[in-house]
Design an enzyme around this catalytic site. Structure first.
Site, PDB file in Angstrom:
ATOM      1  N   ASP A 152       6.538  -3.798  -1.047  1.00  0.00           N
ATOM      2  CA  ASP A 152       6.610  -3.103  -2.338  1.00  0.00           C
ATOM      3  C   ASP A 152       6.676  -1.587  -2.110  1.00  0.00           C
ATOM      4  OD1 ASP A 152       6.464  -3.040  -5.264  1.00  0.00           O
ATOM      5  OD2 ASP A 152       4.412  -2.303  -5.047  1.00  0.00           O
TER       6      ASP A 152
ATOM      7  N   ALA B 270       0.830  -1.212   0.000  1.00  0.00           N
ATOM      8  CA  ALA B 270       0.000   0.000   0.000  1.00  0.00           C
ATOM      9  C   ALA B 270       0.867   1.267   0.000  1.00  0.00           C
ATOM     10  CB  ALA B 270      -0.948  -0.025   1.185  1.00  0.00           C
ATOM     11  N   ARG B 271       1.380   1.632   1.164  1.00  0.00           N
ATOM     12  CA  ARG B 271       2.251   2.797   1.273  1.00  0.00           C
ATOM     13  C   ARG B 271       3.288   2.564   2.374  1.00  0.00           C
ATOM     14  NH1 ARG B 271       0.813   4.102  -3.042  1.00  0.00           N
ATOM     15  NH2 ARG B 271      -0.054   6.065  -3.779  1.00  0.00           N
TER      16      ARG B 271
ATOM     17  N   HIS C 244       8.040  -0.721  -5.692  1.00  0.00           N
ATOM     18  CA  HIS C 244       6.744  -0.041  -5.922  1.00  0.00           C
ATOM     19  C   HIS C 244       6.241  -0.293  -7.350  1.00  0.00           C
ATOM     20  CE1 HIS C 244       3.979   3.418  -4.523  1.00  0.00           C
ATOM     21  NE2 HIS C 244       3.370   2.701  -5.449  1.00  0.00           N
ATOM     22  N   ILE C 245       5.940  -1.571  -7.617  1.00  0.00           N
ATOM     23  CA  ILE C 245       5.458  -1.949  -8.956  1.00  0.00           C
ATOM     24  C   ILE C 245       4.112  -2.674  -8.883  1.00  0.00           C
ATOM     25  CG2 ILE C 245       7.704  -1.980 -10.120  1.00  0.00           C
ATOM     26  CD1 ILE C 245       7.748  -5.059  -9.629  1.00  0.00           C
ATOM     27  N   GLY C 246       3.359  -2.378  -7.832  1.00  0.00           N
ATOM     28  CA  GLY C 246       2.084  -3.083  -7.633  1.00  0.00           C
ATOM     29  C   GLY C 246       1.167  -3.030  -8.835  1.00  0.00           C
ATOM     30  N   SER C 247       1.045  -1.879  -9.457  1.00  0.00           N
ATOM     31  CA  SER C 247       0.092  -1.742 -10.574  1.00  0.00           C
ATOM     32  C   SER C 247       0.784  -1.827 -11.928  1.00  0.00           C
ATOM     33  CB  SER C 247      -0.648  -0.412 -10.445  1.00  0.00           C
ATOM     34  OG  SER C 247       0.261   0.662 -10.469  1.00  0.00           O
TER      35      SER C 247
ATOM     36  N   GLU D  59      11.081   6.643  -1.050  1.00  0.00           N
ATOM     37  CA  GLU D  59      10.989   6.138  -2.433  1.00  0.00           C
ATOM     38  C   GLU D  59      11.327   7.249  -3.407  1.00  0.00           C
ATOM     39  OE1 GLU D  59       7.239   4.368  -3.346  1.00  0.00           O
ATOM     40  OE2 GLU D  59       7.266   3.052  -1.619  1.00  0.00           O
TER      41      GLU D  59
HETATM   42  C1  8YV Z   1       1.102   3.519  -9.047  1.00  0.00           C
HETATM   43  C2  8YV Z   1       0.143   3.523  -6.657  1.00  0.00           C
HETATM   44  O1  8YV Z   1       2.142   2.837  -9.654  1.00  0.00           O
HETATM   45  O2  8YV Z   1      -1.930   4.023  -7.680  1.00  0.00           O
HETATM   46  C3  8YV Z   1      -1.227   4.110  -6.681  1.00  0.00           C
HETATM   47  O3  8YV Z   1      -1.617   4.703  -5.658  1.00  0.00           O
HETATM   48  O4  8YV Z   1       0.765   3.567  -5.686  1.00  0.00           O
HETATM   49  C4  8YV Z   1       0.763   2.822  -7.792  1.00  0.00           C
HETATM   50  O5  8YV Z   1      -0.018   1.712  -8.096  1.00  0.00           O
HETATM   51  C5  8YV Z   1       1.500   4.932  -9.025  1.00  0.00           C
HETATM   52  O6  8YV Z   1       0.829   5.696  -8.130  1.00  0.00           O
HETATM   53  C6  8YV Z   1       1.367   5.467 -10.420  1.00  0.00           C
HETATM   54  O7  8YV Z   1       1.249   6.831 -10.439  1.00  0.00           O
END
Ligand code: 8YV
Length: 319
Positions: A263, A238-239, A286-289, A268
């Site tokens: 992640d 998450a964060r 930080h590659i969750g999405s 960061e």
């Molecule tokens: C993104 C994220 O990679 O969406 C979020 O809040 O932390 C991540 O999934 C990032 O923010 C893309 O701008």
């Protein structure tokens, strides 16, 4: 009609950039460097709209200096802790985010973190990769079994629920803490806890899925790590602000926590150099999405919000 001027602060997906260039007078930061406070303030005098990422910080100080030309910040993220929402609202700037579309990708990554942390992915990969694998024993690299274990989820929003759905495939018993219980049709049998403390006491595996706010900063601190069952595994996709990293290191050193999958970090990019010595911390940057499909969907969702705004409608994801 003149197209609105749009600044895209980072290198978004090709499909997103093509659509943006088609529909807006678009300038892209091809250098792909984070936008500084000065750059954001300068851009506000030249652009009607900005699509930023979580790497651009619209603090109260920045918000106060934004030019009145800037009308909308259409974030390419679901998290908006990089935006001071009250300060931006006070300036009359519309802010949107990109919920839903990244839930599965982020939940997938949380699953990878949980499995990797539980089953010695870092040390295992290292010894095979370096040629140091010269021994095998039934007591070698014995991990913690995910299947059938109790999973505690803090924050049962979209990502938390997507993670719970995937965890059910591992027959995990789902427990959750949320500000309020979910309707039973959505909770799907998950057990609600009305305090974080109550949840922690049953969380053999713990996964964080709540936003970073002043209230959730250092949510996982020394006192709360101590409440987990001994040998628990913690996952944070998450964060970074949710975890007191010094307390996490102490909990790992004492064995209170067996492993962690992270992640997200307090700092960061970069992470925490003190984590590098611990192979029971499985880390990703930080590659969750970060999947092709989700990056396109995030970019398109941000553009959908802009399209609605400039058509005189309320954007679907207006905060
Ligand atoms: C993104 C994220 O990679 O969406 C979020 O809040 O932390 C991540 O999934 C990032 O923010 C893309 O701008």
């Amino acid at each position: 009609m003149t197209k609105p001027r749009l600044w895209i602060t980072r290198r978004l997906s090709d499909a997103t950039l093509e659509r943006a260039a088609r529909d807006y007078d678009t300038v892209i930061n091809h250098e792909d460097t984070p936008g500084s406070a000065d750059a954001l303030i300068a851009a506000s005098a030249e652009f009607d709209a900005i699509i930023p990422c979580h790497s651009e910080h619209f603090s109260a100080d920045v918000a106060a200096q934004l030019d009145t030309r800037l009308k909308i910040i259409a974030n390419h993220s679901v998290g908006v802790d990089h935006c001071d929402l009250p300060a931006l609202a006070a300036r009359g700037i519309t802010v949107t985010n990109t919920p839903d579309v990244l839930s599965d990708a982020t939940a997938e990554l949380a699953m990878l973190l949980m499995l990797g942390a539980a089953r010695h992915a870092v040390a295992g990969d290292r010894i095979v990769r370096t040629g140091a694998w010269d021994f095998w024993s039934p007591s070698f690299m014995v991990g913690k079994q995910v299947t059938g274990s109790r999973l505690g989820i803090i924050g049962m929003g979209r990502v938390g629920r997507a993670f719970a759905a995937k965890a059910r495939g591992f027959d995990m018993k789902i427990h959750y803490y949320n500000r309020s219980p979910l309707p039973e049709g959505i909770a799907a049998g998950a057990t609600y806890h009305d305090t974080v403390e109550s949840l922690l006491s049953v969380a053999d595996f713990l996964s964080l899925h709540c936003p970073a706010t002043p209230q959730t900063t250092n949510l996982m601190n020394a006192e709360r790590f101590a409440l987990l069952p001994k040998g628990a595994v913690m996952v944070n996709s998450a964060r970074g602000a949710l975890v007191d990293e010094a307390a996490l290191l102490e909990a790992l050193a004492s064995g209170q926590i067996a492993a962690a999958g992270l992640d997200c970090f307090q700092v960061e990019p970069g992470g925490n150099p003190a984590f590098a010595a611990h192979e029971n911390i499985f880390m990703l940057p930080h590659i969750g999405s970060a999947t092709t499909r989700t990056r396109d969907a995030m970019g398109f969702r941000a553009l959908d919000n802009l399209d609605a705004f400039f058509a005189g409608q309320t954007p679907r994801d207006k905060l």
